[in-house]
Design an enzyme around this catalytic site. Structure first.
Site, PDB file in Angstrom:
ATOM      1  N   HIS A  68       0.824  -1.211   0.000  1.00 35.07           N
ATOM      2  CA  HIS A  68       0.000   0.000   0.000  1.00 35.07           C
ATOM      3  C   HIS A  68       0.856   1.258   0.000  1.00 35.07           C
ATOM      4  O   HIS A  68       0.473   2.273  -0.575  1.00 35.07           O
ATOM      5  CB  HIS A  68      -0.959  -0.013   1.192  1.00 35.07           C
ATOM      6  CG  HIS A  68      -2.145  -0.896   0.967  1.00 35.07           C
ATOM      7  ND1 HIS A  68      -3.440  -0.491   1.141  1.00 35.07           N
ATOM      8  CD2 HIS A  68      -2.222  -2.184   0.561  1.00 35.07           C
ATOM      9  CE1 HIS A  68      -4.263  -1.484   0.850  1.00 35.07           C
ATOM     10  NE2 HIS A  68      -3.556  -2.530   0.504  1.00 35.07           N
ATOM     11  N   ASP A  76       7.545   5.712   0.046  1.00 34.64           N
ATOM     12  CA  ASP A  76       8.017   6.955   0.672  1.00 34.64           C
ATOM     13  C   ASP A  76       7.360   7.193   2.028  1.00 34.64           C
ATOM     14  O   ASP A  76       7.354   8.323   2.519  1.00 34.64           O
ATOM     15  CB  ASP A  76       7.722   8.142  -0.249  1.00 34.64           C
ATOM     16  CG  ASP A  76       6.231   8.388  -0.378  1.00 34.64           C
ATOM     17  OD1 ASP A  76       5.441   7.479  -0.017  1.00 34.64           O
ATOM     18  OD2 ASP A  76       5.830   9.478  -0.817  1.00 34.64           O
ATOM     19  N   SER A  78       4.426   7.521   2.744  1.00 33.50           N
ATOM     20  CA  SER A  78       3.266   8.426   2.696  1.00 33.50           C
ATOM     21  C   SER A  78       2.028   7.767   3.292  1.00 33.50           C
ATOM     22  O   SER A  78       1.116   8.453   3.750  1.00 33.50           O
ATOM     23  CB  SER A  78       2.989   8.876   1.262  1.00 33.50           C
ATOM     24  OG  SER A  78       2.840   7.758   0.403  1.00 33.50           O
ATOM     25  N   GLU A  90      -3.311   9.581   3.005  1.00 35.47           N
ATOM     26  CA  GLU A  90      -3.705   8.291   2.421  1.00 35.47           C
ATOM     27  C   GLU A  90      -4.459   7.427   3.427  1.00 35.47           C
ATOM     28  O   GLU A  90      -5.225   6.554   3.043  1.00 35.47           O
ATOM     29  CB  GLU A  90      -2.466   7.542   1.917  1.00 35.47           C
ATOM     30  CG  GLU A  90      -1.818   8.206   0.717  1.00 35.47           C
ATOM     31  CD  GLU A  90      -0.473   7.586   0.354  1.00 35.47           C
ATOM     32  OE1 GLU A  90      -0.234   6.429   0.714  1.00 35.47           O
ATOM     33  OE2 GLU A  90       0.334   8.282  -0.283  1.00 35.47           O
ATOM     34  N   PRO A 162      -6.041  -1.256  -6.694  1.00 37.44           N
ATOM     35  CA  PRO A 162      -7.136  -2.051  -7.248  1.00 37.44           C
ATOM     36  C   PRO A 162      -8.028  -2.600  -6.130  1.00 37.44           C
ATOM     37  O   PRO A 162      -7.534  -3.023  -5.095  1.00 37.44           O
ATOM     38  CB  PRO A 162      -6.428  -3.209  -7.964  1.00 37.44           C
ATOM     39  CG  PRO A 162      -4.996  -2.830  -8.056  1.00 37.44           C
ATOM     40  CD  PRO A 162      -4.722  -1.829  -6.983  1.00 37.44           C
ATOM     41  N   THR A 193      -0.853 -15.772   0.594  1.00 37.62           N
ATOM     42  CA  THR A 193      -0.564 -17.038   1.264  1.00 37.62           C
ATOM     43  C   THR A 193      -0.521 -16.842   2.777  1.00 37.62           C
ATOM     44  O   THR A 193      -0.435 -17.816   3.520  1.00 37.62           O
ATOM     45  CB  THR A 193       0.791 -17.618   0.784  1.00 37.62           C
ATOM     46  OG1 THR A 193       1.051 -18.814   1.503  1.00 37.62           O
ATOM     47  CG2 THR A 193       1.943 -16.662   1.048  1.00 37.62           C
ATOM     48  N   THR A 245      -2.293 -22.936   6.104  1.00 34.54           N
ATOM     49  CA  THR A 245      -1.024 -22.430   6.643  1.00 34.54           C
ATOM     50  C   THR A 245      -1.043 -20.895   6.617  1.00 34.54           C
ATOM     51  O   THR A 245      -0.335 -20.270   5.836  1.00 34.54           O
ATOM     52  CB  THR A 245       0.166 -22.939   5.805  1.00 34.54           C
ATOM     53  OG1 THR A 245      -0.113 -22.705   4.407  1.00 34.54           O
ATOM     54  CG2 THR A 245       0.429 -24.418   6.013  1.00 34.54           C
ATOM     55  N   ASP A 250       4.177 -19.889   1.661  1.00 35.98           N
ATOM     56  CA  ASP A 250       4.325 -21.111   0.856  1.00 35.98           C
ATOM     57  C   ASP A 250       3.424 -20.970  -0.376  1.00 35.98           C
ATOM     58  O   ASP A 250       2.726 -19.963  -0.524  1.00 35.98           O
ATOM     59  CB  ASP A 250       3.977 -22.370   1.673  1.00 35.98           C
ATOM     60  CG  ASP A 250       2.534 -22.356   2.174  1.00 35.98           C
ATOM     61  OD1 ASP A 250       1.716 -21.546   1.670  1.00 35.98           O
ATOM     62  OD2 ASP A 250       2.212 -23.156   3.067  1.00 35.98           O
TER      63      ASP A 250
HETATM   64  C1  HEM Z   1      -4.781  -6.242  -6.910  1.00 41.24           C
HETATM   65  C2  HEM Z   1      -4.056  -6.511  -5.951  1.00 41.24           C
HETATM   66  C3  HEM Z   1      -4.544  -6.782  -4.556  1.00 41.24           C
HETATM   67  C4  HEM Z   1      -5.800  -6.743  -4.039  1.00 41.24           C
HETATM   68  C5  HEM Z   1      -7.083  -6.396  -4.741  1.00 41.24           C
HETATM   69  C6  HEM Z   1      -5.683  -7.110  -2.655  1.00 41.24           C
HETATM   70  C7  HEM Z   1      -6.732  -7.166  -1.764  1.00 41.24           C
HETATM   71  C8  HEM Z   1      -6.631  -7.514  -0.444  1.00 41.24           C
HETATM   72  C9  HEM Z   1      -7.731  -7.500   0.493  1.00 41.24           C
HETATM   73  C10 HEM Z   1      -9.154  -7.077   0.180  1.00 41.24           C
HETATM   74  C11 HEM Z   1      -7.256  -7.923   1.677  1.00 41.24           C
HETATM   75  C12 HEM Z   1      -8.031  -8.071   2.986  1.00 41.24           C
HETATM   76  C13 HEM Z   1      -8.007  -6.791   3.779  1.00 41.24           C
HETATM   77  C14 HEM Z   1      -8.932  -6.877   4.963  1.00 41.24           C
HETATM   78  O1  HEM Z   1     -10.126  -7.009   4.758  1.00 41.24           O
HETATM   79  O2  HEM Z   1      -8.455  -6.825   6.120  1.00 41.24           O
HETATM   80  C15 HEM Z   1      -5.848  -8.216   1.500  1.00 41.24           C
HETATM   81  C16 HEM Z   1      -5.017  -8.689   2.476  1.00 41.24           C
HETATM   82  C17 HEM Z   1      -3.682  -8.933   2.298  1.00 41.24           C
HETATM   83  N1  HEM Z   1      -2.949  -8.622   1.167  1.00 41.24           N
HETATM   84 FE1  HEM Z   1      -3.658  -8.058  -0.600  1.00 41.24          FE
HETATM   85  N2  HEM Z   1      -4.374  -7.365  -2.373  1.00 41.24           N
HETATM   86  C18 HEM Z   1      -3.647  -7.167  -3.509  1.00 41.24           C
HETATM   87  C19 HEM Z   1      -2.283  -7.277  -3.646  1.00 41.24           C
HETATM   88  C20 HEM Z   1      -1.431  -7.605  -2.634  1.00 41.24           C
HETATM   89  C21 HEM Z   1       0.012  -7.570  -2.733  1.00 41.24           C
HETATM   90  C22 HEM Z   1       0.792  -7.128  -3.944  1.00 41.24           C
HETATM   91  C23 HEM Z   1       0.493  -7.981  -1.540  1.00 41.24           C
HETATM   92  C24 HEM Z   1       1.927  -8.089  -1.123  1.00 41.24           C
HETATM   93  C25 HEM Z   1       2.720  -8.977  -1.563  1.00 41.24           C
HETATM   94  C26 HEM Z   1      -0.648  -8.288  -0.694  1.00 41.24           C
HETATM   95  C27 HEM Z   1      -0.580  -8.815   0.568  1.00 41.24           C
HETATM   96  C28 HEM Z   1      -1.650  -8.980   1.411  1.00 41.24           C
HETATM   97  C29 HEM Z   1      -1.539  -9.561   2.746  1.00 41.24           C
HETATM   98  C30 HEM Z   1      -0.284 -10.127   3.378  1.00 41.24           C
HETATM   99  C31 HEM Z   1      -2.823  -9.513   3.307  1.00 41.24           C
HETATM  100  C32 HEM Z   1      -3.221  -9.978   4.717  1.00 41.24           C
HETATM  101  C33 HEM Z   1      -3.147  -8.759   5.637  1.00 41.24           C
HETATM  102  C34 HEM Z   1      -3.455  -9.047   7.091  1.00 41.24           C
HETATM  103  O3  HEM Z   1      -3.522 -10.215   7.510  1.00 41.24           O
HETATM  104  O4  HEM Z   1      -3.624  -8.065   7.825  1.00 41.24           O
HETATM  105  N3  HEM Z   1      -1.796  -8.032  -1.393  1.00 41.24           N
HETATM  106  N4  HEM Z   1      -5.497  -7.943   0.191  1.00 41.24           N
END
Ligand code: HEM
Ligand SMILES: *[C@@H]1O[C@H](CO)[C@@H](O)[C@H](O)[C@H]1NC(C)=O
Ligand SMILES: CC(=O)N[C@H]1CO[C@H](CO)[C@@H](O)[C@@H]1O
Length: 323
Positions: A68, A76, A78, A90, A162, A193, A245, A250
């Site tokens: 983010h 940066d 931000s 932000e 997105p 994962t 997991t 993984d």
């Molecule tokens: C189009 C791309 C992406 C979308 C639409 C997306 C969407 C989301 C959403 C909706 C959540 C749940 C947030 C919540 O309700 O608490 C989430 C969690 C997460 N996302 Fe993504 N994500 C994207 C890309 C990424 C990328 C690039 C990474 C980093 C490598 C990432 C890592 C994570 C992680 C680790 C969580 C779990 C966070 C937690 O447990 O607090 N995501 N993502």
């Protein structure tokens, strides 16, 4: 003759400067703090280990935080600015409302400040914290070149990450605009994962019984866990993205994608989209390749749009500009 020659040279000079300024050669350096704060990396890692011990769920949160931060205005810091009555930030934007870990960043930065006041940027601190999180969760170790500076702007209206329901074509375009190939985008979605999502991010998929892209057993379980009605974020249940997991980096999430067991639409679509399906199948079958690539692409993520040299500042407190 001499005059035109002069102009010719001048023009070359101006063009050369323009090229050197616009080419995005990243000059970050693993040894950046070698003389100013040689213990910076070790200090961050020790402080992080203390935090992991208290709360295992912050490691996924910090991996997400890096995404983010880096996708809006570059890496940066931000994303960390607390809005004031006078200035937005932000953190007011909708995708940020489920971000966690700001207090952890403040805590770690305080330890770093005690060791080397005013030297190590918040952007570098987060890049190191995200790396330490990946390693803590079993991912491959990787180097983090340092030297990022902290930005002087943070605007809610610039947050255009997105949405979880964005069509994969839009997601691929958004990642391409930051320099990531389709393969790298698939690898980064592998970040899912670990960690958890609020039901709000996928409840609409449960309602749409005809959508046919979610495994029926998963739909039944998630309907029981989430309910069908929207809830305030603080009451909304959370579910692990990779329930087998949830705290291990993984390749299991790729198997889930192929079995129609992803909670987020963006992940589910990656399994069938013509451009990404092959990459998903490859990483589902190649655990070691995924581990290596995930760390490589996380390192690349941490270089997006960085500020260097005299740009920006080194914040003392990550959630506020210096003055
Ligand atoms: C189009 C791309 C992406 C979308 C639409 C997306 C969407 C989301 C959403 C909706 C959540 C749940 C947030 C919540 O309700 O608490 C989430 C969690 C997460 N996302 Fe993504 N994500 C994207 C890309 C990424 C990328 C690039 C990474 C980093 C490598 C990432 C890592 C994570 C992680 C680790 C969580 C779990 C966070 C937690 O447990 O607090 N995501 N993502
Ligand atoms: C996943 O869903 C698709 C329809 O979108 C279906 O063709 C496929 O057989 C399903 N795969 C599994 C493993 O359930
Ligand atoms: C974590 C965080 O800073 N969340 C903020 C997201 O935006 C809302 C609405 O402005 C704030 O109240 C939250 O503090």
């Amino acid at each position: 003759m001499r005059v035109s020659m002069y102009y010719h040279l001048l023009l070359q000079f101006v063009v050369a400067i323009a090229i050197s300024r616009s080419s995005c050669v990243v000059a970050l350096d693993v040894g950046y703090y070698a003389s100013t704060c040689p213990g910076a990396e070790a200090t961050v890692r020790q402080a992080m280990e203390q935090q992991f011990y208290n709360d295992n769920t912050i490691a996924p949160a910090l991996i997400r935080m890096l995404f983010h931060d880096c996708f809006v205005r570059g890496c940066d810091a931000s994303v960390m600015i607390i809005p004031t009555a006078a200035r937005s930030s932000e953190r007011v934007a909708i995708p940020n409302q489920t971000l966690r870990g700001f207090n952890i960043i403040d805590r770690v930065k305080k330890v770093v400040e005690a060791a080397c006041p005013g030297v190590v940027s918040c952007a570098d601190t987060l890049a190191l914290m995200a790396r330490d999180s990946v390693v803590h969760l079993g991912g491959a170790e990787y180097d983090v070149p340092l030297g990022r500076r902290d930005g002087l702007q943070s605007n809610a209206w610039e947050v255009n990450l997105p949405a979880p329901f964005a069509p994969l074509d839009d997601v691929l375009a958004a990642f391409a605009s930051k320099g990531f190939s389709a393969e790298e985008t698939v690898v980064l979605l592998g970040g899912h994962t670990v960690g958890a999502t609020h039901c709000a991010a996928f409840r609409y998929r449960l309602r749409n019984a005809d959508d046919g892209t979610m495994d029926e057993n998963l739909r039944r379980d998630m309907t029981a866990a989430c309910g069908m009605s929207d809830m305030a974020p603080e009451d909304d249940p959370t579910e692990f993205l990779d329930p087998g997991t949830p705290f291990v980096v993984d390749n299991a999430c790729f198997g889930q994608m192929m079995g129609n067991r992803s909670l987020l639409q963006v992940d589910q679509e990656a399994a069938t989209h013509a451009i990404t399906a092959g990459h998903v199948a490859y990483y589902a079958a190649s655990p070691d390749a995924f581990l290596l690539r995930f760390s490589e692409v996380m390192a690349k993520l941490a270089t997006v749009g960085v500020l260097e040299g005299d740009a920006g500042e080194v914040r003392k407190v990550c959630s506020a500009y210096n003055k």
